[in-house]
Design a protein around this motif. Structure first.
Motif, PDB file in Angstrom:
ATOM      1  N   MET A   1       1.523  -9.618 -13.170  1.00  0.00           N
ATOM      2  CA  MET A   1       2.012  -9.433 -11.793  1.00  0.00           C
ATOM      3  C   MET A   1       1.003  -9.420 -10.842  1.00  0.00           C
ATOM      4  N   ARG A   2       1.596  -9.776  -9.773  1.00  0.00           N
ATOM      5  CA  ARG A   2       0.603  -9.848  -8.609  1.00  0.00           C
ATOM      6  C   ARG A   2       1.069  -9.472  -7.144  1.00  0.00           C
ATOM      7  N   LEU A   3       0.425  -8.627  -6.305  1.00  0.00           N
ATOM      8  CA  LEU A   3       0.498  -8.285  -5.034  1.00  0.00           C
ATOM      9  C   LEU A   3      -0.523  -8.654  -4.072  1.00  0.00           C
ATOM     10  N   TYR A   4      -0.138  -9.123  -2.825  1.00  0.00           N
ATOM     11  CA  TYR A   4      -0.850  -9.104  -1.882  1.00  0.00           C
ATOM     12  C   TYR A   4      -0.442  -8.397  -0.511  1.00  0.00           C
ATOM     13  N   LEU A   5      -1.254  -7.496  -0.166  1.00  0.00           N
ATOM     14  CA  LEU A   5      -0.807  -6.580   0.904  1.00  0.00           C
ATOM     15  C   LEU A   5      -1.881  -7.001   2.027  1.00  0.00           C
ATOM     16  N   GLN A   6      -1.317  -6.760   3.184  1.00  0.00           N
ATOM     17  CA  GLN A   6      -2.288  -6.925   4.501  1.00  0.00           C
ATOM     18  C   GLN A   6      -2.028  -5.670   5.450  1.00  0.00           C
ATOM     19  N   ALA A   7      -3.014  -5.397   6.437  1.00  0.00           N
ATOM     20  CA  ALA A   7      -2.992  -4.355   7.481  1.00  0.00           C
ATOM     21  C   ALA A   7      -3.695  -5.262   8.505  1.00  0.00           C
ATOM     22  N   MET A   8      -2.884  -5.301   9.253  1.00  0.00           N
ATOM     23  CA  MET A   8      -3.325  -5.670  11.034  1.00  0.00           C
ATOM     24  C   MET A   8      -3.938  -4.938  11.603  1.00  0.00           C
ATOM     25  N   PRO A   9      -5.151  -5.060  12.055  1.00  0.00           N
ATOM     26  CA  PRO A   9      -5.901  -4.231  13.006  1.00  0.00           C
ATOM     27  C   PRO A   9      -5.373  -4.308  14.512  1.00  0.00           C
ATOM     28  N   ALA A  10      -5.599  -3.198  15.228  1.00  0.00           N
ATOM     29  CA  ALA A  10      -5.188  -3.113  16.590  1.00  0.00           C
ATOM     30  C   ALA A  10      -5.929  -4.221  17.388  1.00  0.00           C
ATOM     31  N   THR A  11      -7.092  -4.178  17.210  1.00  0.00           N
ATOM     32  CA  THR A  11      -8.069  -5.233  17.926  1.00  0.00           C
ATOM     33  C   THR A  11      -7.796  -6.707  17.412  1.00  0.00           C
ATOM     34  N   THR A  12      -8.864  -7.541  17.981  1.00  0.00           N
ATOM     35  CA  THR A  12      -8.955  -8.969  17.284  1.00  0.00           C
ATOM     36  C   THR A  12      -9.601  -9.126  16.150  1.00  0.00           C
ATOM     37  N   GLU A  13      -9.893  -8.064  15.387  1.00  0.00           N
ATOM     38  CA  GLU A  13     -10.677  -8.221  14.301  1.00  0.00           C
ATOM     39  C   GLU A  13      -9.741  -8.913  13.050  1.00  0.00           C
ATOM     40  N   ALA A  14     -10.586  -9.452  12.070  1.00  0.00           N
ATOM     41  CA  ALA A  14      -9.779 -10.045  11.043  1.00  0.00           C
ATOM     42  C   ALA A  14      -8.692  -9.014  10.183  1.00  0.00           C
ATOM     43  N   PRO A  15      -7.650  -9.393   9.713  1.00  0.00           N
ATOM     44  CA  PRO A  15      -6.743  -8.226   8.987  1.00  0.00           C
ATOM     45  C   PRO A  15      -7.568  -7.839   7.711  1.00  0.00           C
ATOM     46  N   ARG A  16      -7.436  -6.770   7.261  1.00  0.00           N
ATOM     47  CA  ARG A  16      -7.600  -6.377   5.968  1.00  0.00           C
ATOM     48  C   ARG A  16      -6.636  -6.570   4.998  1.00  0.00           C
ATOM     49  N   TYR A  17      -7.134  -6.820   3.619  1.00  0.00           N
ATOM     50  CA  TYR A  17      -6.224  -7.025   2.690  1.00  0.00           C
ATOM     51  C   TYR A  17      -6.514  -6.388   1.170  1.00  0.00           C
ATOM     52  N   VAL A  18      -5.410  -6.266   0.289  1.00  0.00           N
ATOM     53  CA  VAL A  18      -5.510  -5.628  -0.623  1.00  0.00           C
ATOM     54  C   VAL A  18      -4.907  -6.866  -1.645  1.00  0.00           C
ATOM     55  N   GLN A  19      -5.350  -7.036  -2.897  1.00  0.00           N
ATOM     56  CA  GLN A  19      -4.504  -7.843  -3.753  1.00  0.00           C
ATOM     57  C   GLN A  19      -4.851  -7.027  -4.967  1.00  0.00           C
ATOM     58  N   ILE A  20      -3.456  -6.737  -5.764  1.00  0.00           N
ATOM     59  CA  ILE A  20      -3.524  -5.852  -6.822  1.00  0.00           C
ATOM     60  C   ILE A  20      -2.911  -6.747  -7.984  1.00  0.00           C
ATOM     61  N   LYS A  62       1.175   2.976  -8.781  1.00  0.00           N
ATOM     62  CA  LYS A  62       0.335   3.865  -8.064  1.00  0.00           C
ATOM     63  C   LYS A  62      -0.504   3.198  -7.000  1.00  0.00           C
ATOM     64  N   ALA A  63      -1.019   2.412  -7.422  1.00  0.00           N
ATOM     65  CA  ALA A  63      -2.049   1.699  -6.526  1.00  0.00           C
ATOM     66  C   ALA A  63      -1.276   0.963  -5.423  1.00  0.00           C
ATOM     67  N   ARG A  64      -0.119   0.421  -5.728  1.00  0.00           N
ATOM     68  CA  ARG A  64       0.595  -0.119  -4.758  1.00  0.00           C
ATOM     69  C   ARG A  64       1.256   0.706  -3.734  1.00  0.00           C
ATOM     70  N   ASP A  65       1.781   2.013  -4.216  1.00  0.00           N
ATOM     71  CA  ASP A  65       2.061   2.934  -3.455  1.00  0.00           C
ATOM     72  C   ASP A  65       1.328   3.746  -2.472  1.00  0.00           C
ATOM     73  N   ALA A  66      -0.060   3.800  -3.047  1.00  0.00           N
ATOM     74  CA  ALA A  66      -1.240   4.278  -2.319  1.00  0.00           C
ATOM     75  C   ALA A  66      -1.409   3.472  -1.052  1.00  0.00           C
ATOM     76  N   GLN A  67      -1.426   2.245  -1.190  1.00  0.00           N
ATOM     77  CA  GLN A  67      -1.726   1.199  -0.021  1.00  0.00           C
ATOM     78  C   GLN A  67      -0.640   1.016   0.808  1.00  0.00           C
ATOM     79  N   LEU A  68       0.645   1.301   0.402  1.00  0.00           N
ATOM     80  CA  LEU A  68       1.950   1.094   1.311  1.00  0.00           C
ATOM     81  C   LEU A  68       1.860   2.557   2.424  1.00  0.00           C
ATOM     82  N   LYS A  69       1.502   3.528   1.728  1.00  0.00           N
ATOM     83  CA  LYS A  69       1.217   4.692   2.444  1.00  0.00           C
ATOM     84  C   LYS A  69       0.045   4.575   3.523  1.00  0.00           C
ATOM     85  N   ARG A  70      -0.886   3.832   3.094  1.00  0.00           N
ATOM     86  CA  ARG A  70      -2.068   3.760   4.152  1.00  0.00           C
ATOM     87  C   ARG A  70      -1.642   2.717   5.262  1.00  0.00           C
TER      88      ARG A  70
END
Length: 86
Positions: A1-20, A62-70
């Motif tokens: 199983m594999r998930l790729y999650l991303q958070a877009m920053p408010a500025t022009t910085e590169a997005p953060r990601y998490v892969q589980i 649990k790891a997935r849910d924690a990142q979604l909450k963030r």
């Protein structure tokens, strides 16, 4: 199983990601990989091992849910069972 999650920053910085990733090893155990970082930058990889499938799936969820909450958003998923299992 594999998930790729991303958070877009408010500025022009590169997005953060998490892969589980959850994989079964050759001896029947399970390995949970969590990779975090900035797109195109440095990343951190953590590995956790489990003997039982149920424990590994619980840790994956649990790891997935924690990142979604963030505030991370799911961009890609592969190999997940449906809501009623397989």
């Amino acid at each position: 199983m594999r998930l790729y999650l991303q958070a877009m920053p408010a500025t022009t910085e590169a997005p953060r990601y998490v892969q589980i990733v959850l994989e079964q090893d050759l001896l029947g155990g399970w390995t949970l990989y969590r990779e975090t970082g900035v797109q195109g930058g440095k990343a951190t990889l953590k590995r956790e091992q489990f003997l039982e499938r149920d424990d590994a799936i619980a840790a994956f969820e649990k790891a997935r849910d924690a990142q979604l909450k963030r505030g991370f958003r799911l961009m890609f998923s592969q190999g997940l069972d449906g809501p009623y299992g397989s």
